[in-house]
Design an enzyme around this catalytic site. Structure first.
Site, PDB file in Angstrom:
ATOM      1  N   HIS A 295      35.600  34.274  47.590  1.00 44.96           N
ATOM      2  CA  HIS A 295      34.254  34.366  48.254  1.00 44.96           C
ATOM      3  C   HIS A 295      33.690  33.513  49.226  1.00 44.96           C
ATOM      4  CE1 HIS A 295      33.061  35.643  43.905  1.00 44.96           C
ATOM      5  NE2 HIS A 295      33.128  36.741  44.284  1.00 44.96           N
TER       6      HIS A 295
ATOM      7  N   LYS B  78      23.321  42.273  31.891  1.00 45.29           N
ATOM      8  CA  LYS B  78      24.913  41.953  31.765  1.00 45.29           C
ATOM      9  C   LYS B  78      24.730  40.162  31.502  1.00 45.29           C
ATOM     10  CE  LYS B  78      28.996  41.942  34.634  1.00 45.29           C
ATOM     11  NZ  LYS B  78      29.426  42.147  35.893  1.00 45.29           N
TER      12      LYS B  78
ATOM     13  N   ARG C 210      39.785  43.333  48.245  1.00 45.37           N
ATOM     14  CA  ARG C 210      40.939  42.595  47.766  1.00 45.37           C
ATOM     15  C   ARG C 210      42.180  43.857  47.804  1.00 45.37           C
ATOM     16  NH1 ARG C 210      38.051  39.868  43.088  1.00 45.37           N
ATOM     17  NH2 ARG C 210      36.980  41.869  43.682  1.00 45.37           N
TER      18      ARG C 210
ATOM     19  N   SER D  98      36.297  36.644  39.996  1.00 47.12           N
ATOM     20  CA  SER D  98      35.360  35.772  38.909  1.00 47.12           C
ATOM     21  C   SER D  98      35.686  36.042  37.592  1.00 47.12           C
ATOM     22  CB  SER D  98      33.981  36.030  38.957  1.00 47.12           C
ATOM     23  OG  SER D  98      33.517  35.530  40.604  1.00 47.12           O
TER      24      SER D  98
HETATM   25  P1  ADP Z   1      30.463  42.036  41.843  1.00 49.51           P
HETATM   26  O1  ADP Z   1      30.263  41.168  40.728  1.00 49.51           O
HETATM   27  O2  ADP Z   1      29.534  42.839  42.665  1.00 49.51           O
HETATM   28  O3  ADP Z   1      31.848  42.862  41.808  1.00 49.51           O
HETATM   29  P2  ADP Z   1      31.346  39.320  42.986  1.00 49.51           P
HETATM   30  O4  ADP Z   1      30.556  38.610  42.708  1.00 49.51           O
HETATM   31  O5  ADP Z   1      32.599  39.528  42.065  1.00 49.51           O
HETATM   32  O6  ADP Z   1      30.656  41.001  42.862  1.00 49.51           O
HETATM   33  O7  ADP Z   1      31.743  39.404  44.415  1.00 49.51           O
HETATM   34  C1  ADP Z   1      31.227  39.677  45.579  1.00 49.51           C
HETATM   35  C2  ADP Z   1      31.752  40.237  46.699  1.00 49.51           C
HETATM   36  O8  ADP Z   1      33.054  39.296  47.021  1.00 49.51           O
HETATM   37  C3  ADP Z   1      32.372  41.588  46.550  1.00 49.51           C
HETATM   38  O9  ADP Z   1      32.495  42.379  47.578  1.00 49.51           O
HETATM   39  C4  ADP Z   1      33.857  41.401  46.059  1.00 49.51           C
HETATM   40  O10 ADP Z   1      34.881  42.406  46.533  1.00 49.51           O
HETATM   41  C5  ADP Z   1      33.998  40.121  46.894  1.00 49.51           C
HETATM   42  N1  ADP Z   1      35.317  39.311  46.503  1.00 49.51           N
HETATM   43  C6  ADP Z   1      35.488  38.770  45.223  1.00 49.51           C
HETATM   44  N2  ADP Z   1      36.364  38.254  45.189  1.00 49.51           N
HETATM   45  C7  ADP Z   1      37.203  37.974  46.297  1.00 49.51           C
HETATM   46  C8  ADP Z   1      38.201  37.560  46.738  1.00 49.51           C
HETATM   47  N3  ADP Z   1      38.925  36.610  45.982  1.00 49.51           N
HETATM   48  N4  ADP Z   1      38.420  37.710  48.273  1.00 49.51           N
HETATM   49  C9  ADP Z   1      37.570  38.444  48.935  1.00 49.51           C
HETATM   50  N5  ADP Z   1      36.621  39.143  48.345  1.00 49.51           N
HETATM   51  C10 ADP Z   1      36.240  38.725  47.277  1.00 49.51           C
END
Ligand code: ADP
Length: 159
Positions: free
Chosen positions: A17, A41, A90, A128
């Site tokens: 992120h 959630k 990703r 995450s």
């Molecule tokens: P959500 O819960 O909506 O899936 P996240 O909080 O996991 O979103 O992630 C927010 C954004 O960050 C999303 O666009 C997700 O694709 C991106 N993201 C998460 N992990 C990575 C990563 N390792 N590299 C690049 N982008 C990421």
């Protein structure tokens, strides 16, 4: 001035992120990283914890602010008068998910554009949900998350 939004759950924020935030901050004038407080959630970290991690890890980037929202992303984006949202990609699963999400978002808020940044190779496998799984099995997460998250996990889960 271009205002970009990086929305997500960030439960917890990972190095993947942060890489997206840093790149967004170079591309756009102002960036809001917005935590989606999804009341339907259960999250591992509270909204306050997630906000605190994000504030600490983006303190070095002066055109980023941290915020949170609940309800529809389309309403939040419109209320902030944001020009675009940034999402990280990703793999093809992210692509399929984002494509559907974006069709819906643009139906509700057609003025908003979406920009996708490809994940750096080293973060492609960082999510995450994997971090939460590692935490549940007492696995080491230090390589994938910022130090404040690693520290908080040690305190909170006695690891
Ligand atoms: P959500 O819960 O909506 O899936 P996240 O909080 O996991 O979103 O992630 C927010 C954004 O960050 C999303 O666009 C997700 O694709 C991106 N993201 C998460 N992990 C990575 C990563 N390792 N590299 C690049 N982008 C990421």
């Amino acid at each position: 001035m271009t205002l970009a939004l990086c929305p997500g759950s960030f439960d917890p924020v990972t190095n993947g992120h942060i890489n997206i935030f840093e790149r967004s901050a170079k591309l756009f004038d102002q960036v809001i990283v917005a935590v989606f407080n999804n009341i339907h959630k259960q999250s591992l970290f509270s909204l306050q914890e997630r906000l605190s991690f994000l504030r600490q890890t983006t303190a070095h980037i002066n055109n980023i602010t941290i915020d949170s929202f609940d309800g529809l992303l389309a309403d939040y984006v419109t209320s902030k008068k944001a020009d675009l949202i940034v999402r990280g990609l990703r793999d093809e699963n992210d692509f399929s998910y984002e494509r559907l999400q974006m069709v819906m978002l643009r139906k509700m808020a057609p003025q908003v554009e979406a920009v996708y940044l490809m994940s750096e190779q080293e973060y492609t496998y960082v999510s995450s949900s994997t971090i939460r799984e590692l935490i549940s099995f007492h696995g080491a997460i230090g390589d994938f998350v910022p130090p404040c998250v690693n520290q908080a996990v040690k305190l909170k889960f006695n690891q």
